[in-house]
Design a protein around this motif. Structure first.
Motif, PDB file in Angstrom:
ATOM      1  N   PRO A  86       0.809  -1.219   0.000  1.00 35.50           N
ATOM      2  CA  PRO A  86       0.000   0.000   0.000  1.00 35.50           C
ATOM      3  C   PRO A  86       0.844   1.272   0.000  1.00 35.50           C
ATOM      4  N   VAL A  90       0.620   4.411  -2.761  1.00 38.18           N
ATOM      5  CA  VAL A  90       0.389   5.795  -2.353  1.00 38.18           C
ATOM      6  C   VAL A  90       1.532   6.685  -2.840  1.00 38.18           C
ATOM      7  N   ARG A  99      -3.502  12.737  -6.622  1.00 32.20           N
ATOM      8  CA  ARG A  99      -3.960  12.547  -5.253  1.00 32.20           C
ATOM      9  C   ARG A  99      -4.449  11.111  -5.095  1.00 32.20           C
ATOM     10  N   PRO A 100      -3.973  10.390  -4.066  1.00 35.47           N
ATOM     11  CA  PRO A 100      -4.468   9.013  -3.864  1.00 35.47           C
ATOM     12  C   PRO A 100      -5.986   9.013  -3.759  1.00 35.47           C
ATOM     13  N   SER A 101      -6.618   8.116  -4.481  1.00 36.55           N
ATOM     14  CA  SER A 101      -8.075   8.077  -4.505  1.00 36.55           C
ATOM     15  C   SER A 101      -8.629   7.615  -3.157  1.00 36.55           C
ATOM     16  N   GLY A 102      -9.888   7.940  -2.937  1.00 43.00           N
ATOM     17  CA  GLY A 102     -10.542   7.506  -1.710  1.00 43.00           C
ATOM     18  C   GLY A 102     -10.614   5.996  -1.613  1.00 43.00           C
ATOM     19  N   LEU A 105      -7.195   4.710  -0.497  1.00 46.33           N
ATOM     20  CA  LEU A 105      -6.989   4.951   0.929  1.00 46.33           C
ATOM     21  C   LEU A 105      -7.850   4.025   1.784  1.00 46.33           C
ATOM     22  N   LEU A 108      -6.084   0.750   1.823  1.00 45.98           N
ATOM     23  CA  LEU A 108      -4.940   0.887   2.722  1.00 45.98           C
ATOM     24  C   LEU A 108      -5.389   0.780   4.171  1.00 45.98           C
ATOM     25  N   THR A 109      -6.508   1.418   4.483  1.00 45.93           N
ATOM     26  CA  THR A 109      -7.036   1.367   5.848  1.00 45.93           C
ATOM     27  C   THR A 109      -7.401  -0.052   6.251  1.00 45.93           C
TER      28      THR A 109
END
Length: 296
Positions: A86, A90, A99-102, A105, A108-109
Motif C-alpha cells: 500500500p 500511495v 492525489r491518492p483516490s478515496g 486509501l 490501505l485502511t
C-alpha cells in the motif's frame, strides 16, 4: 517501550523499500527500449540520480530492517512489511502528481486495520538471539525443499497466474529465511564485532538466501500478472516469518480465544492486499522512452 523501536524501524524499512520501488521504476522508464536488459541497462541507470536515490533507499531500508530484527521479535517485525504494497501505491500516486483516490486509501485502511488487529491480539513476545544449528537444520531443509518444489513447478508452467504464484511463494520463503538468519547475524555483530559477524555461518546463509530471493523475484515478476505473484510474495513472507519466529526463535503469541480476532485480522489483510494488487494492475504508469527519443 520495548516494542516501539522494532515497530518504528520496521515501518521505516517498509517505507524505504516502497520508496525504492517507486524511484527505481521511475528511472527504468526513462531508459529507451533499445537499451535492452543487460549491462547497457545498468550503465544507463547509473547515470540517473533518481535510480541512485532508489539504491540509497534500499540500503537505508536494509539497515532499518536489521535494527528492527535486533530489537524485536521476528514474528512482529516481518509481518509489518505487508505495508510495503500500500505504501508503494500511495507514493507512486504522489510521484505522478495524483492525489491518492478515496478507494485506494480505504483499501490501505483495511490492510492497516487488519495488521493492527492481528498483531495486537497475537502480542508476539520474546527476543531470543541465538539458535542452535541442530534447531535450524530441519527448518533449512524443509524450506529448501519447498523452494525447490515451488520453483520447479513454476518454471515448468507457461507464463500466467500459476507460474507467477509458485515463483512468488518460493521468493517469499527465501525472503523470510533471509530475515530469520539475519536476526542472529545482527546480534553477533553487536556482541562480537566484525570478526564474529564474518565467521558466523548465519551471515553467509542469509546472504545466499537473499541472493536466491532476488533472482527468484525477477522470474516471479516476469512469469505472470502481479495479481498472482504479489499476494503470494507479500502474504507468504509474513506467514513464513511468523512461523520462523514461533518455531525457531520460540517467540510467544496468544492462543485460545485470541485466535478468533487474529483470524479476523488476517482475513482483513488478505482482502486488502488482493484489492490493492488489483488497484496496482489498473493504475496508469508512465510509458517507457521510445527508441531515439531524448531521455530525461
Amino acid at each position: 517501550m520495548g516494542l516501539v523501536l522494532p515497530v518504528l524501524f520496521a515501518l521505516l524499512a517498509a517505507a524505504g523499500n516502497a520508496s525504492a520501488t517507486v524511484l527505481q521504476r521511475r528511472a527504468a522508464l526513462t531508459v529507451p527500449r533499445s537499451t535492452g536488459h543487460g549491462p547497457r541497462l545498468l550503465l544507463g541507470l547509473l547515470h540517473r540520480p533518481v535510480w541512485l536515490a532508489g539504491v540509497l533507499a534500499v540500503v537505508a531500508a536494509g539497515v532499518c530492517q536489521a535494527l528492527a530484527l535486533a530489537t524485536g521479535p521476528l514474528s512482529l517485525v516481518q509481518p509489518l512489511f505487508v505495508l510495503e504494497l500500500p505504501l508503494t501505491l500511495v507514493l507512486a500516486a504522489l510521484a505522478h502528481r495524483r492525489r491518492p483516490s478515496g478507494v485506494l486509501l480505504l483499501k490501505l485502511t483495511v490492510v492497516v486495520a487488519g495488521l493492527a488487529v492481528a498483531l495486537l491480539c497475537a502480542a508476539p513476545a520474546g527476543n531470543r538471539t541465538h539458535v542452535a544449528i541442530d534447531r535450524w537444520l530441519p527448518v533449512l531443509a524443509a524450506c529448501a525443499a519447498a523452494v525447490a518444489v515451488l520453483a520447479a513447478a513454476g518454471t515448468r508452467r507457461p507464463p500466467g497466474g500459476p507460474r507467477a504464484a509458485c515463483l512468488g511463494t518460493a521468493t517469499a520463503v527465501c525472503f523470510a529465511l533471509t530475515a530469520g538468519l539475519m536476526k542472529t547475524s545482527v546480534h553477533l555483530l553487536a556482541e562480537s564485532g566484525l570478526g564474529g559477524f564474518l565467521t558466523a555461518w548465519q551471515t553467509y546463509a542469509f546472504g545466499a538466501c537473499g541472493l536466491a530471493a532476488v533472482l527468484l523475484l525477477q522470474h516471479a515478476l516476469q512469469g505472470g500478472p502481479l495479481v498472482a505473484s504479489q499476494p503470494a510474495l507479500t502474504l507468504g513472507d509474513a506467514t513464513v516469518s511468523f512461523l520462523l519466529g514461533v518455531l525457531v526463535y520460540e517467540e510467544h503469541v496468544r492462543a485460545g480465544w485470541w485466535l478468533l480476532p487474529q483470524l479476523l485480522g488476517v482475513a482483513l489483510i488478505v482482502a486488502g492486499v488482493l484489492a490493492l494488487v488489483g488497484e496496482e494492475d489498473r493504475a496508469p504508469d508512465e510509458a517507457p522512452v521510445p527508441d531515439g527519443a531524448p531521455s530525461p
